[in-house]
Design a protein around this motif. Structure first.
Motif, mmCIF file in Angstrom:
data_model
loop_
_atom_site.group_PDB
_atom_site.id
_atom_site.type_symbol
_atom_site.label_atom_id
_atom_site.label_comp_id
_atom_site.label_asym_id
_atom_site.label_seq_id
_atom_site.Cartn_x
_atom_site.Cartn_y
_atom_site.Cartn_z
ATOM 1 N N MET A 228 0.853 -1.197 0.000
ATOM 2 C CA MET A 228 0.000 0.000 0.000
ATOM 3 C C MET A 228 0.894 1.255 0.000
ATOM 4 S SD MET A 228 -2.936 1.208 2.647
ATOM 5 C CE MET A 228 -1.933 2.108 3.821
ATOM 6 N N PHE A 229 0.540 2.215 -0.840
ATOM 7 C CA PHE A 229 1.374 3.408 -1.010
ATOM 8 C C PHE A 229 0.494 4.654 -0.952
ATOM 9 C CE2 PHE A 229 2.996 -0.178 -3.298
ATOM 10 C CZ PHE A 229 4.324 -0.246 -2.923
ATOM 11 N N VAL A 230 0.853 5.557 -0.060
ATOM 12 C CA VAL A 230 0.139 6.845 -0.009
ATOM 13 C C VAL A 230 0.981 7.845 -0.796
ATOM 14 C CG1 VAL A 230 -0.861 8.622 1.471
ATOM 15 C CG2 VAL A 230 -0.747 6.245 2.277
ATOM 16 N N ILE A 231 0.353 8.535 -1.753
ATOM 17 C CA ILE A 231 1.135 9.433 -2.627
ATOM 18 C C ILE A 231 0.438 10.793 -2.780
ATOM 19 C CG2 ILE A 231 2.080 7.452 -3.920
ATOM 20 C CD1 ILE A 231 0.244 8.292 -6.281
ATOM 21 N N GLY A 232 1.199 11.765 -3.306
ATOM 22 C CA GLY A 232 0.629 13.078 -3.609
ATOM 23 C C GLY A 232 0.295 13.872 -2.353
ATOM 24 N N ASP A 233 -0.670 14.773 -2.482
ATOM 25 C CA ASP A 233 -1.028 15.656 -1.363
ATOM 26 C C ASP A 233 -1.430 14.869 -0.115
ATOM 27 O OD1 ASP A 233 -0.611 17.806 -3.024
ATOM 28 O OD2 ASP A 233 -2.575 18.726 -2.672
ATOM 29 N N ALA A 234 -1.965 13.680 -0.296
ATOM 30 C CA ALA A 234 -2.393 12.883 0.863
ATOM 31 C C ALA A 234 -1.223 12.570 1.781
ATOM 32 C CB ALA A 234 -3.060 11.575 0.394
ATOM 33 N N ILE A 238 2.685 19.887 4.216
ATOM 34 C CA ILE A 238 2.513 21.261 3.715
ATOM 35 C C ILE A 238 3.075 21.417 2.299
ATOM 36 C CG2 ILE A 238 2.470 22.379 5.988
ATOM 37 C CD1 ILE A 238 5.449 23.194 5.346
ATOM 38 N N TYR A 239 3.760 20.387 1.803
ATOM 39 C CA TYR A 239 4.380 20.491 0.465
ATOM 40 C C TYR A 239 3.414 19.972 -0.585
ATOM 41 C CZ TYR A 239 8.267 21.288 3.544
ATOM 42 O OH TYR A 239 9.063 21.798 4.529
ATOM 43 N N ARG A 240 2.275 20.602 -0.674
ATOM 44 C CA ARG A 240 1.220 20.133 -1.585
ATOM 45 C C ARG A 240 1.402 20.810 -2.931
ATOM 46 N NH1 ARG A 240 -1.613 21.403 3.183
ATOM 47 N NH2 ARG A 240 -2.432 23.255 2.144
ATOM 48 N N GLN A 241 2.048 20.115 -3.855
ATOM 49 C CA GLN A 241 2.371 20.678 -5.159
ATOM 50 C C GLN A 241 2.143 19.641 -6.242
ATOM 51 O OE1 GLN A 241 3.536 23.971 -5.798
ATOM 52 N NE2 GLN A 241 2.941 24.278 -3.678
ATOM 53 N N THR A 242 1.685 20.104 -7.387
ATOM 54 C CA THR A 242 1.385 19.225 -8.508
ATOM 55 C C THR A 242 2.604 18.402 -8.935
ATOM 56 O OG1 THR A 242 -0.163 20.886 -9.225
ATOM 57 C CG2 THR A 242 0.378 19.227 -10.816
ATOM 58 N N SER A 243 3.762 19.059 -9.058
ATOM 59 C CA SER A 243 4.954 18.331 -9.529
ATOM 60 C C SER A 243 5.298 17.192 -8.584
ATOM 61 C CB SER A 243 6.176 19.236 -9.594
ATOM 62 O OG SER A 243 5.865 20.446 -10.140
ATOM 63 N N LEU A 244 5.160 17.450 -7.290
ATOM 64 C CA LEU A 244 5.496 16.406 -6.319
ATOM 65 C C LEU A 244 4.491 15.260 -6.418
ATOM 66 C CD1 LEU A 244 6.414 18.635 -3.231
ATOM 67 C CD2 LEU A 244 7.909 17.715 -4.999
ATOM 68 N N ALA A 245 3.233 15.594 -6.639
ATOM 69 C CA ALA A 245 2.194 14.562 -6.778
ATOM 70 C C ALA A 245 2.472 13.703 -8.020
ATOM 71 C CB ALA A 245 0.815 15.227 -6.880
ATOM 72 N N ILE A 246 2.848 14.372 -9.118
ATOM 73 C CA ILE A 246 3.143 13.633 -10.360
ATOM 74 C C ILE A 246 4.375 12.740 -10.150
ATOM 75 C CG2 ILE A 246 3.929 13.907 -12.756
ATOM 76 C CD1 ILE A 246 2.193 16.496 -12.821
ATOM 77 N N ALA A 247 5.395 13.293 -9.503
ATOM 78 C CA ALA A 247 6.616 12.506 -9.258
ATOM 79 C C ALA A 247 6.303 11.278 -8.397
ATOM 80 C CB ALA A 247 7.664 13.386 -8.582
ATOM 81 N N ASP A 248 5.471 11.470 -7.397
ATOM 82 C CA ASP A 248 5.072 10.321 -6.553
ATOM 83 C C ASP A 248 4.403 9.239 -7.397
ATOM 84 O OD1 ASP A 248 5.946 11.482 -4.240
ATOM 85 O OD2 ASP A 248 3.963 11.942 -3.438
ATOM 86 N N GLY A 249 3.578 9.668 -8.353
ATOM 87 C CA GLY A 249 2.868 8.715 -9.216
ATOM 88 C C GLY A 249 3.847 7.894 -10.051
ATOM 89 N N VAL A 250 4.837 8.582 -10.619
ATOM 90 C CA VAL A 250 5.850 7.881 -11.435
ATOM 91 C C VAL A 250 6.606 6.890 -10.548
ATOM 92 C CG1 VAL A 250 7.976 8.175 -12.773
ATOM 93 C CG2 VAL A 250 6.094 9.819 -13.035
#
Ligand code: FAD
Length: 269
Positions: A228-234, A238-250
């Motif tokens: 189980m993996f929690v990724i992105g803003d979840a 406080i580091y809620r950013q689109t690039s970080l969410a996308i990187a987590d997905g990759v």
């Protein structure tokens, strides 16, 4: 849903990115989404810090790109809210319509707004109606970004912040040049269309708050599993950013492929 071993909860940037990366390994996933493709990003006035868009891109344009990815990669989305996850041998996802079983689980559920104890307040700029006087509560990036978005539909805009302005300096500069009032004060109550604040009464016909966000992770509370993996803003605090969410997905796509192919449980997560 035997055709997929991986469930992704949330069709925002993190969830879509994970599904795309998995698909490139020929791993099918199923995305569960309670609302629509895109997640929180549709609220953004302009995203300038996600590389590859040197002129910035609006939140709505960003959502359109995510929709294009869904089409191009033929991603499967089930429009149901996951109410609870249980873990037996596999993960059991419970929705109103039934239970679904998967071996791997990606939580890309993002965040929800912190609420004020008053009625009538809205929390997303996409929910407000055209208005004469808009009052925005909050001093962070989202409050300032909302003010810029709302200029298209509201004439007179006030931002009321309690302690400090935490928004990006570039956002503050942009707001300052646009005739938007920025006032220090705290809301105490609301009577009809008047906010009673520490600096007096403020009239409004729409009121919007952006006072912080909390992760949507209750559905997996108590579950710990290497699958189980929690990724992105979840997960990003406080580091809620689109690039970080996308990187987590990759990253999660690569990780799951390695686990399936090599039984790889190494590496940090
Ligand atoms: C006004 C504003 C401006 C912003 N500006 C920028 C910016 O300039 N640059 C930047 O990088 N970022 C910006 N962001 C942040 C960016 O929007 C987020 O970092 C990004 O959307 C996070 O993606 P995510 O996929 O992790 O979560 P989200 O986008 O929140 O997506 C989560 C998805 O999960 C779904 N979901 C949740 N729970 C369930 C459930 N139980 N069952 C089914 N579905 C569920 C939700 O409906 C949602 O679609 C901004 C945000 C806002 C609000």
């Amino acid at each position: 849903m035997a055709e997929a071993k991986v469930a992704i909860i949330g069709a925002g940037p993190a969830g879509i990115s994970a599904a795309v990366q998995l698909k490139r390994y020929k791993i099918n996933s199923i995305i569960f989404e309670k609302r629509k493709i895109g997640g929180l990003v549709e609220n953004a006035h302009r995203i300038e810090n996600t590389m590859l868009f040197p002129n910035g891109i609006s939140g709505k344009e960003f959502v359109k790109i995510l929709e294009d990815y869904v089409k191009k990669y033929n991603l499967k989305i089930v429009y149901e809210e996951v109410k609870k996850v249980n873990k037996a041998d596999n993960f059991i996802l419970k929705t109103k319509k039934g239970n679904y079983e998967f071996e791997y689980l990606i939580i890309a559920t993002g965040t929800r707004p912190k609420k004020l104890p008053f009625r009538g307040i809205k929390y997303h700029v996409t929910e407000i109606n055209p208005c004469k006087k808009l009052l925005i509560i909050g001093g962070g990036d989202i409050a300032f970004d909302y003010a810029l978005s709302a200029r298209k539909i509201c004439k007179d805009i006030t931002i009321l912040y309690r302690s400090n302005i935490k928004a990006l300096p570039v956002l503050v500069d942009e707001v300052n040049g646009k005739g938007i009032r920025v006032i220090k004060g705290e809301i105490k109550s609301i009577e009809d269309n008047i906010a009673i604040t520490t600096i007096g009464k403020l009239q409004f016909d729409e009121i919007l708050a952006a006072i912080g966000r909390v992760p949507n992770v209750e559905i997996v509370e108590g579950i710990a599993s290497s699958k189980m993996f929690v990724i992105g803003d979840a997960k990003n605090g406080i580091y809620r950013q689109t690039s970080l969410a996308i990187a987590d997905g990759v990253k999660v796509g690569m990780k799951i492929w390695r686990m399936m192919r090599y039984g790889d449980t190494e590496g940090d997560w």
